[in-house]
Design an enzyme around this catalytic site. Structure first.
Site, mmCIF file in Angstrom:
data_model
loop_
_atom_site.group_PDB
_atom_site.id
_atom_site.type_symbol
_atom_site.label_atom_id
_atom_site.label_comp_id
_atom_site.label_asym_id
_atom_site.label_seq_id
_atom_site.Cartn_x
_atom_site.Cartn_y
_atom_site.Cartn_z
ATOM 1 C CG HIS A 62 16.454 -35.108 -28.180
ATOM 2 N ND1 HIS A 62 16.645 -33.772 -28.419
ATOM 3 C CD2 HIS A 62 15.741 -35.178 -27.038
ATOM 4 C CE1 HIS A 62 16.070 -33.069 -27.459
ATOM 5 N NE2 HIS A 62 15.517 -33.892 -26.609
ATOM 6 N NE ARG A 119 12.251 -25.336 -31.256
ATOM 7 C CZ ARG A 119 13.259 -24.520 -31.596
ATOM 8 N NH1 ARG A 119 13.275 -23.900 -32.748
ATOM 9 N NH2 ARG A 119 14.263 -24.336 -30.771
HETATM 10 ZN ZN ZN Z 1 14.321 -33.290 -24.980
#
Ligand code: ZN
Length: 315
Positions: free
Chosen positions: A97, A192
């Site tokens: 993140h 991702r």
């Molecule tokens: Zn996470």
């Protein structure tokens, strides 16, 4: 009269989800691939609704805007935290993140996402992915492009009761058979890195976000070992896991009747084990595993009664 704010969770279907949120927490889940319970949320992708008292029927984000006094008239524009329970019935994708500034610039003004996990349950000998072994960004990119996941990814063993602090920029993934309570910044941005080449329910590969992921990943990996501090009180044990600039997180274990004070801050409280009651201003509110509530600023003194475990957080 100030009242605790009980919240109705929102559920999210996920490719990796299962049924543990029903079997372990008794929630009425929408599908047998339910991965996430957004328990205390003001995020636009799934705000929880107040269930009791004068604000019943309002969502948490509405309450934040219309009654800032309940939260101490904060300067933040959005409710900063998000509490979730995750059922990793299969491995989650390996992800990372962004931090606040990167998210603000690249994700329409979103907050960044630093998160932390309390392991509610997991399989014997379970592990998770936490960090990487690359020394430079070049090496990180190289190993990702070549798919050398075993060399790149760090695995750590986990057990119920463990706590992990996962700052933005940390590559991570929960692995199969793990049930977690997550406290995080209110953010829904995930980059991702690797998805085990899985196909979703429609047969599609999920999108990867390699450039952004490499941009935001901290290199080399920074270890964030949590050393819990344990404090015994009358009929209660308070375990402090983390105090960071984003949030502080505690476990409260209550056996009998224990008195707490909320000071000048609002508290997010989740019942993770047992049952009992919250007693405040002459009212008794029943609690059971899976109950979530916020104690507004000004709650001051209250009692917790029963054999109950809580995860508690504040900014
Ligand atoms: Zn996470």
């Amino acid at each position: 009269m100030l009242q605790p704010l009980f919240l109705k969770p929102v559920f999210k279907e996920r490719i990796w989800g299962g049924i543990a949120l029903a079997t372990e927490f008794g929630y009425d889940i929408p599908t047998d691939h339910t991965g996430e319970c957004w328990a205390i949320s003001a995020h636009p992708n799934g705000p929880s609704m107040i269930e009791n008292g004068p604000y019943a029927g309002m969502t948490l984000d509405e309450l934040w805007k219309e009654h800032p006094e309940l939260f101490g008239n904060p300067k933040e524009e959005v409710f900063p935290l998000l509490t979730k329970i995750l059922d990793a019935n299969t491995d989650l994708s390996v992800q990372v993140h962004p931090e606040d500034d990167y998210a603000k610039a690249h994700e329409n003004g979103e907050l960044g996402k630093t998160e932390c996990w309390y392991i509610l349950d997991c399989k014997e000998g379970a592990d998770m992915i936490f960090g990487h072994n690359a020394k430079t960004k070049e090496e990180l990119r190289q190993k990702i492009v070549e798919g050398k996941w075993n060399e790149l990814l760090r695995k750590v063993k986990i057990k119920p009761g463990d706590f992990f602090y996962v700052p933005s920029g940390t590559i991570h993934a929960l692995c199969q058979g793990t049930l977690v309570l997550e406290t995080q910044q209110s953010c829904d941005t995930t980059y991702r890195v690797y998805d085990y080449n899985r196909r979703d329910l429609e047969g599609n590969l999920r999108e990867l976000h390699l450039d952004k992921a490499i941009d935001v990943t901290t290199v080399p990996h920074l270890n964030t070992n949590v050393i819990p501090k344990v404090e015994k009180r009358e009929n209660a044990t308070v375990t402090s896991f983390i105090e960071s600039k984003f949030f502080s997180v505690y476990k409260w274990t209550v056996n009998g009747k224990a008195t707490f004070t909320a000071d000048n801050r609002y508290l997010l409280v989740s019942v993770i084990k047992g049952d009992g009651a919250l007693v405040h201003a002459g009212e008794r509110y029943p609690l059971k595993k899976g109950s979530h509530f916020i104690l507004p600023v000004g709650t001051s003194e209250f009692q917790l009664d029963g054999d109950v475990e809580f995860i508690v957080s504040h900014t």
